[in-house]
Design a protein around this motif. Structure first.
Motif, PDB file in Angstrom:
ATOM      1  N   TYR A 179       0.835  -1.206   0.000  1.00  0.00           N
ATOM      2  CA  TYR A 179       0.000   0.000   0.000  1.00  0.00           C
ATOM      3  C   TYR A 179       0.870   1.257   0.000  1.00  0.00           C
ATOM      4  CZ  TYR A 179      -3.352   3.422   1.893  1.00  0.00           C
ATOM      5  OH  TYR A 179      -4.121   4.542   2.111  1.00  0.00           O
ATOM      6  N   PHE A 180       1.870   1.302   0.879  1.00  0.00           N
ATOM      7  CA  PHE A 180       2.767   2.465   0.922  1.00  0.00           C
ATOM      8  C   PHE A 180       3.628   2.555  -0.333  1.00  0.00           C
ATOM      9  CE2 PHE A 180       1.939   2.474   5.551  1.00  0.00           C
ATOM     10  CZ  PHE A 180       1.698   3.829   5.727  1.00  0.00           C
ATOM     11  N   ALA A 181       3.999   1.418  -0.901  1.00  0.00           N
ATOM     12  CA  ALA A 181       4.758   1.447  -2.159  1.00  0.00           C
ATOM     13  C   ALA A 181       3.908   2.044  -3.284  1.00  0.00           C
ATOM     14  CB  ALA A 181       5.210   0.035  -2.522  1.00  0.00           C
ATOM     15  N   ALA A 182       2.608   1.728  -3.301  1.00  0.00           N
ATOM     16  CA  ALA A 182       1.720   2.309  -4.305  1.00  0.00           C
ATOM     17  C   ALA A 182       1.593   3.822  -4.125  1.00  0.00           C
ATOM     18  CB  ALA A 182       0.347   1.644  -4.225  1.00  0.00           C
ATOM     19  N   ILE A 183       1.514   4.271  -2.869  1.00  0.00           N
ATOM     20  CA  ILE A 183       1.485   5.716  -2.592  1.00  0.00           C
ATOM     21  C   ILE A 183       2.747   6.374  -3.123  1.00  0.00           C
ATOM     22  CG2 ILE A 183       1.516   7.463  -0.761  1.00  0.00           C
ATOM     23  CD1 ILE A 183      -0.188   5.591   0.918  1.00  0.00           C
ATOM     24  N   SER A 184       3.887   5.718  -2.909  1.00  0.00           N
ATOM     25  CA  SER A 184       5.166   6.259  -3.379  1.00  0.00           C
ATOM     26  C   SER A 184       5.167   6.413  -4.894  1.00  0.00           C
ATOM     27  CB  SER A 184       6.300   5.341  -2.933  1.00  0.00           C
ATOM     28  OG  SER A 184       7.537   5.768  -3.480  1.00  0.00           O
ATOM     29  N   LEU A 185       4.694   5.413  -5.619  1.00  0.00           N
ATOM     30  CA  LEU A 185       4.679   5.473  -7.086  1.00  0.00           C
ATOM     31  C   LEU A 185       3.750   6.580  -7.593  1.00  0.00           C
ATOM     32  CD1 LEU A 185       4.638   1.664  -7.996  1.00  0.00           C
ATOM     33  CD2 LEU A 185       6.550   3.276  -8.204  1.00  0.00           C
ATOM     34  N   VAL A 186       2.595   6.725  -6.949  1.00  0.00           N
ATOM     35  CA  VAL A 186       1.647   7.759  -7.375  1.00  0.00           C
ATOM     36  C   VAL A 186       2.267   9.142  -7.229  1.00  0.00           C
ATOM     37  CG1 VAL A 186      -0.526   8.896  -6.783  1.00  0.00           C
ATOM     38  CG2 VAL A 186      -0.420   6.402  -6.941  1.00  0.00           C
ATOM     39  N   PHE A 187       2.889   9.408  -6.081  1.00  0.00           N
ATOM     40  CA  PHE A 187       3.439  10.739  -5.853  1.00  0.00           C
ATOM     41  C   PHE A 187       4.748  10.952  -6.606  1.00  0.00           C
ATOM     42  CE2 PHE A 187       0.301  10.893  -2.571  1.00  0.00           C
ATOM     43  CZ  PHE A 187      -0.001  12.237  -2.477  1.00  0.00           C
ATOM     44  N   LEU A 188       5.468   9.884  -6.913  1.00  0.00           N
ATOM     45  CA  LEU A 188       6.665  10.037  -7.744  1.00  0.00           C
ATOM     46  C   LEU A 188       6.271  10.492  -9.141  1.00  0.00           C
ATOM     47  CD1 LEU A 188       9.712   9.726  -8.061  1.00  0.00           C
ATOM     48  CD2 LEU A 188       9.312   7.335  -8.728  1.00  0.00           C
ATOM     49  N   GLY A 189       5.257   9.849  -9.724  1.00  0.00           N
ATOM     50  CA  GLY A 189       4.786  10.268 -11.042  1.00  0.00           C
ATOM     51  C   GLY A 189       4.242  11.678 -11.042  1.00  0.00           C
ATOM     52  N   SER A 190       3.456  12.007 -10.021  1.00  0.00           N
ATOM     53  CA  SER A 190       2.895  13.357  -9.920  1.00  0.00           C
ATOM     54  C   SER A 190       3.991  14.401  -9.711  1.00  0.00           C
ATOM     55  CB  SER A 190       1.892  13.408  -8.774  1.00  0.00           C
ATOM     56  OG  SER A 190       1.384  14.710  -8.598  1.00  0.00           O
ATOM     57  N   GLY A 191       5.000  14.048  -8.896  1.00  0.00           N
ATOM     58  CA  GLY A 191       6.087  14.994  -8.622  1.00  0.00           C
ATOM     59  C   GLY A 191       6.924  15.269  -9.861  1.00  0.00           C
ATOM     60  N   ILE A 192       7.258  14.216 -10.617  1.00  0.00           N
ATOM     61  CA  ILE A 192       8.046  14.407 -11.837  1.00  0.00           C
ATOM     62  C   ILE A 192       7.274  15.269 -12.830  1.00  0.00           C
ATOM     63  CG2 ILE A 192       8.997  13.203 -13.843  1.00  0.00           C
ATOM     64  CD1 ILE A 192       9.671  10.868 -11.979  1.00  0.00           C
ATOM     65  N   TYR A 193       5.981  15.012 -12.952  1.00  0.00           N
ATOM     66  CA  TYR A 193       5.157  15.816 -13.862  1.00  0.00           C
ATOM     67  C   TYR A 193       5.126  17.281 -13.431  1.00  0.00           C
ATOM     68  CZ  TYR A 193       0.997  17.674 -16.138  1.00  0.00           C
ATOM     69  OH  TYR A 193       0.132  18.460 -16.854  1.00  0.00           O
ATOM     70  N   SER A 194       5.008  17.538 -12.115  1.00  0.00           N
ATOM     71  CA  SER A 194       4.955  18.916 -11.604  1.00  0.00           C
ATOM     72  C   SER A 194       6.276  19.640 -11.841  1.00  0.00           C
ATOM     73  CB  SER A 194       4.615  18.906 -10.117  1.00  0.00           C
ATOM     74  OG  SER A 194       3.338  18.353  -9.880  1.00  0.00           O
ATOM     75  N   ILE A 195       7.408  18.926 -11.653  1.00  0.00           N
ATOM     76  CA  ILE A 195       8.719  19.546 -11.869  1.00  0.00           C
ATOM     77  C   ILE A 195       8.919  19.877 -13.344  1.00  0.00           C
ATOM     78  CG2 ILE A 195      11.200  19.140 -11.770  1.00  0.00           C
ATOM     79  CD1 ILE A 195      10.718  17.484  -9.237  1.00  0.00           C
ATOM     80  N   MET A 196       8.570  18.937 -14.206  1.00  0.00           N
ATOM     81  CA  MET A 196       8.708  19.192 -15.646  1.00  0.00           C
ATOM     82  C   MET A 196       7.835  20.368 -16.079  1.00  0.00           C
ATOM     83  SD  MET A 196       8.713  15.274 -17.107  1.00  0.00           S
ATOM     84  CE  MET A 196       8.630  15.853 -18.790  1.00  0.00           C
ATOM     85  N   ARG A 197       6.633  20.446 -15.548  1.00  0.00           N
ATOM     86  CA  ARG A 197       5.745  21.552 -15.902  1.00  0.00           C
ATOM     87  C   ARG A 197       6.289  22.883 -15.397  1.00  0.00           C
ATOM     88  NH1 ARG A 197      -0.306  21.377 -13.698  1.00  0.00           N
ATOM     89  NH2 ARG A 197       0.893  21.712 -11.786  1.00  0.00           N
ATOM     90  N   ALA A 198       6.894  22.868 -14.186  1.00  0.00           N
ATOM     91  CA  ALA A 198       7.461  24.098 -13.637  1.00  0.00           C
ATOM     92  C   ALA A 198       8.641  24.577 -14.468  1.00  0.00           C
ATOM     93  CB  ALA A 198       7.889  23.858 -12.181  1.00  0.00           C
ATOM     94  N   TYR A 199       9.531  23.645 -14.885  1.00  0.00           N
ATOM     95  CA  TYR A 199      10.675  24.031 -15.710  1.00  0.00           C
ATOM     96  C   TYR A 199      10.222  24.515 -17.096  1.00  0.00           C
ATOM     97  CZ  TYR A 199      14.390  22.518 -12.557  1.00  0.00           C
ATOM     98  OH  TYR A 199      15.269  22.420 -11.505  1.00  0.00           O
ATOM     99  N   ARG A 200       9.186  23.868 -17.655  1.00  0.00           N
ATOM    100  CA  ARG A 200       8.671  24.284 -18.950  1.00  0.00           C
ATOM    101  C   ARG A 200       8.098  25.697 -18.866  1.00  0.00           C
ATOM    102  NH1 ARG A 200       5.098  20.581 -19.590  1.00  0.00           N
ATOM    103  NH2 ARG A 200       6.600  19.027 -20.294  1.00  0.00           N
ATOM    104  N   ARG A 201       7.387  25.983 -17.749  1.00  0.00           N
ATOM    105  CA  ARG A 201       6.829  27.317 -17.556  1.00  0.00           C
ATOM    106  C   ARG A 201       7.944  28.347 -17.398  1.00  0.00           C
ATOM    107  NH1 ARG A 201       4.446  26.499 -13.052  1.00  0.00           N
ATOM    108  NH2 ARG A 201       2.595  25.530 -13.959  1.00  0.00           N
ATOM    109  N   GLN A 202       9.012  27.961 -16.706  1.00  0.00           N
ATOM    110  CA  GLN A 202      10.136  28.874 -16.519  1.00  0.00           C
ATOM    111  C   GLN A 202      10.838  29.167 -17.837  1.00  0.00           C
ATOM    112  OE1 GLN A 202      12.981  27.438 -13.691  1.00  0.00           O
ATOM    113  NE2 GLN A 202      14.213  29.302 -13.729  1.00  0.00           N
ATOM    114  N   GLU A 203      10.999  28.149 -18.682  1.00  0.00           N
ATOM    115  CA  GLU A 203      11.623  28.353 -19.985  1.00  0.00           C
ATOM    116  C   GLU A 203      10.769  29.257 -20.878  1.00  0.00           C
ATOM    117  OE1 GLU A 203      12.183  24.499 -21.559  1.00  0.00           O
ATOM    118  OE2 GLU A 203      13.916  24.014 -20.270  1.00  0.00           O
ATOM    119  N   GLN A 204       9.457  29.089 -20.804  1.00  0.00           N
ATOM    120  CA  GLN A 204       8.577  29.931 -21.600  1.00  0.00           C
ATOM    121  C   GLN A 204       8.673  31.384 -21.158  1.00  0.00           C
ATOM    122  OE1 GLN A 204       4.717  28.152 -21.122  1.00  0.00           O
ATOM    123  NE2 GLN A 204       5.103  26.501 -22.609  1.00  0.00           N
TER     124      GLN A 204
END
Length: 468
Positions: free
Chosen positions: A438-463
């Motif tokens: 259960y905790f491993a599944a939580i980790s995977l969900v937030f890892l995917g969400s975190g990577i997406y948020s970081i990529m979106r933040a860097y993309r916004r900064q580049e724009q």
């Protein structure tokens, strides 16, 4: 005016938390005093707490605000007294299940303890009095765990005697709660205008021996005049009836306001992210701490050797408090890296639970449990701070209550499927394997969400840079 109620509430929290028998509850129920089987304790008794906690949480939340905190604090003390009295003398499966229900009442009414103080002190003292109250419960829990371990391992006391000490301490707390002043306001049902509040503060000063201006409204404030000073004509009675009409509660309006606040609070993406982690992880945390003693009992039966449950609970609490203190001084951009941090630490929690389950050594179990609690206390502190920074003070109880309710709903579902005898009724080792997953599944969900948020933040900064 804040010192006396804060001191009384801290005393109540301390004595309520001094329960030296609690780390040895599983051993006590399986022992000769209750003579219950492992299946009865793990699959039929412990789930009752989860169900009762969930069923009572929302009604108690509303009742706490409507009754203005103190009656619910008294109810908590009384329910804990009933719990430990039954723990001493009740026999049989049904009686112990009923005991668990009363413990659920005592747990659900925690909201009254943690919100009472905000109704009797000024807003600029919230942080100070909150730290005092939480420290009191932390110290009490540590004192109870350490004293229980010392009395069992060194003095050779019976577990029945530890329960007598717990009942005595809770009874002292219950007696202390009677001296708490009755609040005149609450968040939702009993609003008090700033002018009326200033008058009531003057009345409290009068009760403490300070001078009060001779204002007629102050003299008529509830609870300060004695019977000899009540006007003989109908004017005072009429004013009181008018005040009661003005304070008449509209439950529909209160629920509508709660719903509006709920939608406003969870419209923030940051709030939603941290709240989702709060609910998911708290569900797993409750399951692990509720059944950790059961796991330890299976790894090393307590009837054949000395156990150190009390020392482990005390160590995990103190080290968790140190971690909470340290994280308060860490400077980082939680808005960007928070989700990745949640993912990494959730993975460590999953690893700790997995090690507890697969390495059948009691000392490894103890160490993994300490690591598990430290990481959770650290992360829940960060989550609390991140949520609080996006809220007004009045919405703390609402958001934290909703998050806890969702966690309990998930825990109830998990308990019903995995633990309860009417469900799968799995053995304790299989249960902990599911909790680790259960905790491993939580980790995977937030890892995917975190990577997406970081990529979106860097993309916004580049724009932004390209536009400039």
């Amino acid at each position: 005016c804040w010192a006396l109620p804060t001191a009384l509430l801290c005393a109540y929290g301390f004595f309520c938390s001094v329960r030296p028998s609690e780390p040895f509850l599983t051993r006590y129920l399986l022992g000769p005093h209750k003579n219950l089987s492992e299946t009865q304790v793990f699959n039929e008794i412990y789930p009752v707490w989860t169900y009762s906690y969930l069923a009572l949480l929302f009604p108690v939340f509303l009742a706490t605000d409507y009754l203005r905190y103190k009656p619910v604090v008294l109810l908590q003390g009384l329910s804990l007294i009933v719990t430990w009295f039954m723990l001493l003398y009740a026999q049989g499966l049904r009686a112990v299940q009923f005991l668990e229900f009363f413990y659920g009442v005592g747990t659900a009414t925690d909201v009254a303890y943690y919100s009472y103080i905000y109704s009797v002190v000024d807003v600029n003292l919230y942080q100070k009095v909150t730290s005092y109250c939480r420290s009191a419960t932390l110290v009490g829990y540590t004192v109870g765990s350490v004293s229980g371990q010392v009395l069992v391992s060194v003095a050779g006391w019976s577990l029945f005697s530890l329960n007598v000490i717990s009942l005595t301490s809770i009874s002292i707390a219950f007696g202390t709660a009677w001296f708490l002043p009755m609040p005149q306001k609450s968040l939702f049902f009993h609003h008090v205008s700033s002018q009326q509040l200033s008058w009531e503060m003057k009345v409290m000063d009068c009760k403490n021996g300070s001078a009060v201006q001779d204002h007629p409204n102050v003299q008529r404030a509830p609870g300060w005049e004695d019977e000899t000073k009540v006007p003989l004509n109908g004017e005072g009675h009429s004013a009181e009836k008018q005040s009661m009409r003005e304070r008449k509660v509209d439950i529909v309006k209160v629920l509508r306001d709660l719903w509006r606040d709920f939608l406003q609070c969870y419209s923030s993406q940051t709030m939603l992210c941290w709240s989702v982690w709060w609910a998911l992880s708290t569900c797993g945390y409750f399951q692990v701490i509720n059944y950790a003693q059961a796991l330890w009992e299976m790894v090393l039966p307590s009837h054949s050797t000395e156990i150190y449950n009390g020392a482990v609970e005390a160590a995990s609490t103190l080290l968790g408090a140190v971690a909470v203190f340290v994280v308060g001084h860490i400077k980082t951009s939680w808005a960007m890296w928070g989700e990745v941090a949640l993912a990494l630490f959730s993975f460590l929690i999953a690893a700790a639970v997995y090690i507890m389950d697969t390495v059948r050594n009691i000392w490894v179990c103890y160490a993994s449990y300490v690591v598990f609690r430290i990481i959770y206390m650290l992360l829940i502190t960060i989550a609390t701070f991140q949520i609080a920074t996006n809220l007004s003070v009045e919405r703390y109880a609402l958001v934290f209550g909703v998050n806890t309710f969702i966690a309990l709903a998930l825990q109830t579902l998990l308990t019903l499927i995995v633990v309860d005898a009417s469900g799968l009724g799995l053995d304790i080792f299989t249960q902990f394997m599911i909790y680790a997953s259960y905790f491993a599944a939580i980790s995977l969900v937030f890892l995917g969400s975190g990577i997406y948020s970081i990529m979106r933040a860097y993309r916004r900064q580049e724009q932004m840079q390209s536009r400039s």
